[in-house]
Structures are given as structure tokens and as C-alpha cells.
Design a protein around this motif. Structure first.
Motif, PDB file in Angstrom:
ATOM      1  N   ILE A 159       0.992  -1.166   0.194  1.00  0.00           N
ATOM      2  CA  ILE A 159       0.180   0.141   0.105  1.00  0.00           C
ATOM      3  C   ILE A 159       0.906   0.637  -0.766  1.00  0.00           C
ATOM      4  O   ILE A 159       0.777   2.398  -0.863  1.00  0.00           O
ATOM      5  CB  ILE A 159      -1.097   0.160   1.701  1.00  0.00           C
ATOM      6  N   SER A 160       1.907   1.368   0.877  1.00  0.00           N
ATOM      7  CA  SER A 160       3.021   2.914   1.144  1.00  0.00           C
ATOM      8  C   SER A 160       3.848   2.725  -0.113  1.00  0.00           C
ATOM      9  O   SER A 160       3.381   4.062  -0.195  1.00  0.00           O
ATOM     10  CB  SER A 160       3.589   2.062   2.035  1.00  0.00           C
ATOM     11  N   ARG A 170       1.212   3.882  -3.531  1.00  0.00           N
ATOM     12  CA  ARG A 170       0.874   5.652  -2.617  1.00  0.00           C
ATOM     13  C   ARG A 170       1.628   6.311  -3.446  1.00  0.00           C
ATOM     14  O   ARG A 170       1.484   7.358  -3.482  1.00  0.00           O
ATOM     15  CB  ARG A 170       0.050   5.600  -0.900  1.00  0.00           C
ATOM     16  N   LYS A 171       3.069   5.952  -2.994  1.00  0.00           N
ATOM     17  CA  LYS A 171       4.007   6.904  -3.302  1.00  0.00           C
ATOM     18  C   LYS A 171       4.298   6.915  -4.491  1.00  0.00           C
ATOM     19  O   LYS A 171       4.342   8.557  -5.150  1.00  0.00           O
ATOM     20  CB  LYS A 171       5.031   6.337  -2.764  1.00  0.00           C
ATOM     21  N   HIS A 201      -0.354   4.053   6.050  1.00  0.00           N
ATOM     22  CA  HIS A 201       0.927   3.664   5.304  1.00  0.00           C
ATOM     23  C   HIS A 201       2.480   3.619   6.050  1.00  0.00           C
ATOM     24  O   HIS A 201       1.748   4.544   7.045  1.00  0.00           O
ATOM     25  CB  HIS A 201       1.513   4.461   4.488  1.00  0.00           C
ATOM     26  N   TYR A 203      -3.223   8.164   6.760  1.00  0.00           N
ATOM     27  CA  TYR A 203      -3.593   8.155   4.817  1.00  0.00           C
ATOM     28  C   TYR A 203      -4.824   9.517   5.996  1.00  0.00           C
ATOM     29  O   TYR A 203      -5.243   8.921   5.757  1.00  0.00           O
ATOM     30  CB  TYR A 203      -3.844   7.067   4.546  1.00  0.00           C
TER      31      TYR A 203
END
Length: 583
Positions: free
Chosen positions: A208-209, A212-213, A258, A299
Motif C-alpha cells: 500500500i505504501s 501510494r508513493k 502507510h 492516510y
């Protein structure tokens, strides 16, 4: 003799472009003499057990036997094009979820049977012991490839992504999917769902992290592509892939979190499994892999992608689709907002009507256009109803359910009005074929009884047409989107803050209300004077309605916690710990 392992397969059938399920469709599992036939229920669901190999195969990296079985599924029904799935993966003791959007038949168009070939699981596709060969053998590159390091602690990813169904330089379709569905899809292609939950939690949060980045930094868009994600060396989105219940559940739990860490933690998923087998918990795994320099952050989902120009009737694209899907989430709870059936990204008359109704509901200029203010308001409202709606299992609901009497044909009054609102909300969620909508009249008429009967049939309750305590209980549970908030960022003063109150607590409440109003309406309308007057009471009531709380204008403990969490979130204050649930 050792009992053979098996897994559950859950099929969810809907028509493409419509929210309504397909009733009584034939689901044929297997071929020839061994084929089994199941019929979908009124919710478009069909479930069956399917043989699967022993679980221990999926826990051995060097296994020479594929750790899952392959299931072939054929779907047919009047009015739809026949669809055939091959390569559906079944693991022992795991619920496999296959969501099938089938195409409706068009009389003037003759279409052949559609075949969806689900690729091999990434772990097995790259196993040196894989001798399957054929179309399923090498769909992905190595999942052990580490993603490039991007800037850390980036917050604010859109709810929806435009995904390229191939490598960036390949000719392939672009589709719009939700962020959570993207994570579930690719995780189900690279993680065995039978792995220890601590390993799954740690890897999914890392994934997820990193995704997302990549989206937040505009990696592909900076390269002049018109999409957010494409097939990577560590994962590929496949439109039509099954997902697995443990992965779906963990993704839903972690989607608002995150990691803030130097470097990338997406090493081989097997490393996560080995660390779990050594006794490490998910948080310890992540700290071990990062060298201890890591933070767990929430988040802030109110920071959404901006519209650079006004979007209006006649436009099309992923931005329009995102708005349509958000409006439908909100419309479940605000009956003045019409439901948009076709959410494929074209801005037509239905979308314009829904936007105007939304703008009128929240006091915006009812232009029917999507500008930056309307977009921010819609995305905030959609997230709010998801986070805080809790008309289900809390103490107040349980108490009210105990007091409720049975209502039936011929009754009138406020309880009938409440029932009719519930019926219409459920009709929007499950489709009018399952539960037909009714007129909000306060009179328990034949049409209301018919809808109650159909709802009871759908929930496998006795079809009495009367609303008893068990039916009330089911209704409350079904219209609840999510449980109430978990975190309590600011301590409640110990008693309700009501009209006539003064002081610091009122100042805090007014500041929180203004922050929410700025997102919803483009302005903060309250004078922050520390006096709880009529305007403050009105603003509290509006927020309670949005969050699905008791709308009495008083700031009780539940309303206080919601305001506190939103105020911190909108101000950019995020929690850096505590995302792991107990137990």
C-alpha cells in the motif's frame, strides 16, 4: 484415510454497468460428467466447495506440487453473454471471491462466448519447480524485484486509479479501479492467502505504501502517460482475477495507513513468511526490514486530486467515473440524490441531475458542473459516510431495537417512515429487483409489504410481510456501511456540549465545524466566539446527519470523537501509531 482438503468459492454476478445482481443464473463448475450446476440467488451469489491440495504445500518455497487447484466456471443466463472463467485458484480453507461483471446481450450484435483466462499465481509462476507450462506459466516477472526508492511520507492519494493493463510501453486498455480493489487484486496475485496473517499484514502494508508513493509522485504521468499505474516487475493488475477473503479483509483494515521509512520494503514475500515463522509480529517484521527507522501513519484521505478545469455534461474520463461512484455511495444515505446507473465515466443527464441534487443538498451553487470546490466536497462526503455511518450495532441501536414493536400492513407513523427510508436505501445498494423501492408516505401499504417480503426472502427470513425485531435488526445492519470510528484523538469533556454552553470546548467544536464546512461548502460559516448558539447547533446537526449520528444538535461523546478526528485530519495531524487491532 486422510480427509481431502477443500476451499470455498463465492461467485458474485452483476450486469456490466449496472449495480443490480443477476438472479437465477446458471453457474457450471467443471466439465463433462463431473460438472456441477449451481443457481445464483436473489443477491446474484452462488457458493460451492471445491477440492484443494494440502495447506502445507503453500508454506514450502521449494514445493514441487502446485499449492492450489484450478477451477473452471461457466456462467449463463437469459439476457447475458455466456462467460467462461478458466484458472480460478482455490486454496484449502480459504474463501475465493470471484466478482463477475457479465455483458448484457444486444439483439443486433452476435457475440461469441467470452473467455477470461486468469494467469498463474505469481509465487507458482516463478517457482523453479513449476512444470505447468502453457498460458499460465510465466505471466509475471520476478516479484523479488525491488521498486525504486521514492520520496517518503507522501499523503493524499485519490480514491480511484487509472490502471494500464500492460507494461507502460505496451498497447493495452486503461481502466479505472478503486485504490483498495487495486491492492486486493495484485496482492491476490503475489501472496498465498494461506500464509500466516502477520506476514500478510506486513507485506500488504508495505505494498500500500509503495503504490501510494508511486501514484502521489506521478511517476507515470511525469513520463507523459495518461494513467497512474501499469504492470510492474513486482505486480500486474488483471481485470477478472479472483481475490481471497483474508487478503480482502486485511486490505480493508490497512487501506488508510502507510509507512514512513527510508528505502523500499518490497523484497521477496517469502522473507516475510520466514520472519513470521521465527515468531516476529507484523510490526516487528517491518521494523526489522527497515532497520528500525519506521513510522506507522494514518492516510489523510481528504487531500484529493484536483480538477484543473470544470467538467460538465458531455465530458468523459476517469475523473467523471470517480465522481459517479462517489455520488452513488452518498446517494445510499441521501434520498434526494438520484442513483447513477451507468458509472462508466460519461457525463450525461443522469450525472448532471445527481450533481445538481448534491449541490443543493450541501448548499453549493447548483450549476451541475464539477469544479474544484464540488469535487473536494463530494470526495470528502463519500469518505465521511464510509467512515462514520453506524446505524448498526451500537448501544443506542440495541436499546431502540428492544423497544420496537412489530409493524405491519395498515400501520402508520414515524416508524413506518423510517422503515420506508431503510427499504429505499437497501434498494439502492442491492438493486430494485431484490428489494423494490417504495413511496415515503408513512403508511404501511401493499407496496411496502411487498418490499418487506422480498427483503425477508433475500435475507432468508420467514416471509411474513411484517417487520418484527429480527427484521429490524437485519435492516439496521444492512444499511450500515462501516463501524463507527475507532480512534479518539481528543478527550471528551465528560458531558454533552449543548446550546448555551460557552468556553474552550465550544471554540474547539466551532473550529472543527468550520474545517468540515470549508471542504463541503467552500467556506467556514461560523464565528468562533466560544458561544454555543443557534448557528452552531444547526452546523452540528448537519454534520451529525452526514456522519450518520443522532442528529439532535448536541455534541455527545460520539459526535465529539468524530469532530475531533476530522479536525485533526483536516489540519494535517495524523496518528503515527496504533494501526494494529488487538487480537
Amino acid at each position: 484415510m486422510k480427509k481431502m482438503s477443500s476451499g470455498m468459492v463465492s461467485i458474485e454476478l452483476i450486469r456490466q454497468g449496472e449495480p443490480e445482481p443477476i438472479y437465477n443464473a446458471a453457474v457450471v463448475v467443471g466439465r463433462g460428467e463431473d460438472a456441477q450446476i449451481f443457481l445464483s440467488d436473489s443477491g446474484g451469489r452462488a457458493e460451492f466447495q471445491y477440492p484443494a491440495p494440502p495447506e502445507e504445500l503453500s508454506l514450502m518455497k521449494s514445493s514441487e506440487i502446485r499449492p492450489y487447484s484450478l477451477c473452471e466456471i461457466q456462467i449463463s443466463a437469459p439476457g447475458i453473454n455466456e462467460t467462461y472463467y478458466t484458472g480460478c485458484q482455490v486454496f484449502p480453507g480459504i474463501n475465493t471471491v470471484l466478482r463477475c461483471e457479465v455483458q448484457p446481450k444486444i439483439k443486433s450484435v452476435i457475440k461469441k462466448k467470452k473467455t477470461i483466462r486468469i494467469p498463474a499465481h505469481g509465487m507458482w509462476a516463478h517457482s523453479p519447480n513449476n512444470k505447468d507450462g502453457g498460458a499460465f506459466s510465466r505471466e509475471l516477472d520476478s516479484v523479488e524485484q525491488i521498486m525504486p526508492v521514492l520520496c517518503k511520507n507522501m499523503l493524499g492519494t485519490p480514491d480511484f486509479l487509472t490502471v494500464h493493463l500492460g507494461r507502460a510501453d505496451e498497447n493495452a486498455l486503461d481502466i479505472t479501479v478503486s485504490f483498495s480493489d487495486y491492492i486486493k487484486n495484485i496482492s491476490s496475485g503475489i501472496l498465498y492467502p494461506t500464509w500466516p496473517e502477520e506476514a500478510l499484514r506486513a507485506y500488504i502494508l508495505s505494498l500500500i505504501s509503495e503504490v501510494r508513493k508511486r501514484v502521489k509522485t506521478g511517476y507515470y504521468r511525469n513520463l507523459k502517460y495518461n494513467f497512474d499505474m501499469a504492470a510492474e516487475k513486482y505486480a500486474r493488475y488483471f481485470d477478472g482475477r479472483m481475490t481471497f477473503e483474508p487478503i480482502n479483509r486485511i486490505t480493508d483494515e490497512l487501506i488508510c495507513w502507510h509507512l514512513s521509512a527510508d528505502g523500499c520494503l518490497l523484497i521477496s514475500p517469502w522473507e516475510y513468511v520466514f520472519l513470521t515463522q521465527k515468531g516476529l509480529k507484523s510490526e516487528e517484521i517491518l521494523k526489522h526490514l527497515s532497520g528500525g527507522d519506521i513510522m506507522f501513519c494514518q492516510y489523510r484521505n481528504t487531500e484529493q486530486a484536483d480538477f484543473t478545469e470544470t467538467v460538465k455534461k458531455g465530458c468523459a474520463g476517469s475523473e467523471v467515473k470517480a465522481v459517479q461512484q462517489c455520488l452513488n455511495r452518498i446517494a445510499i444515505h441521501y434520498l434526494t440524490i438520484p442513483f447513477i446507473k451507468d458509472t462508466e465515466g460519461y457525463f450525461g443527464s443522469c450525472t448532471e441531475s445527481a450533481i445538481k441534487a448534491y449541490q443543493q443538498q450541501f448548499g453549493l451553487d447548483d450549476s451541475g458542473f464539477i469544479d474544484k470546490t464540488t469535487w473536494q466536497s463530494i470526495t470528502y462526503a463519500a469518505n465521511a459516510v464510509n467512515k462514520y455511518r453506524n446505524t448498526g450495532r451500537d448501544a443506542n441501536t440495541e436499546a431502540s431495537l428492544r423497544k420496537k414493536s412489530v409493524i405491519f400492513l395498515g400501520d402508520t407513523g414515524q416508524e413506518v417512515v423510517r422503515l420506508q427510508h431503510f427499504i429505499n436505501s437497501i434498494s439502492r445498494k442491492f438493486g430494485k429487483r431484490c428489494v423494490p423501492p417504495v413511496l415515503i408516505s408513512g403508511e404501511f401499504d401493499e407496496r411496502t409489504r411487498d418490499s418487506v417480503n422480498k427483503y425477508q426472502k433475500y435475507k432468508r427470513l420467514p416471509q411474513s410481510g411484517a417487520v418484527d425485531k429480527k427484521t429490524w435488526s437485519m435492516l439496521y445492519d444492512d444499511i450500515a456501511d462501516f463501524a463507527s470510528i475507532i480512534q479518539k484523538p481528543k478527550k471528551h469533556p465528560g458531558m454533552p456540549v449543548v446550546k448555551g454552553s460557552e468556553g474552550e470546548n465550544v471554540i474547539f467544536i466551532q473550529g472543527a465545524l468550520n474545517s468540515i464546512s470549508k471542504v463541503l461548502k467552500g467556506n467556514g460559516g461560523l464565528n468562533i466566539d466560544g458561544i454555543f448558539g443557534g448557528e452552531t447547533e444547526k452546523a452540528v446537526t448537519e454534520v451529525q446527519i452526514l456522519f450518520g449520528l443522532q442528529s439532535n444538535g448536541e455534541v455527545d461523546e460520539k459526535t465529539w470523537h468524530a469532530l475531533s478526528a476530522e479536525y485533526m485530519d483536516l489540519a494535517g495531524i495524523v496518528s503515527a501509531r496504533g494501526y494494529y487491532a488487538e487480537g
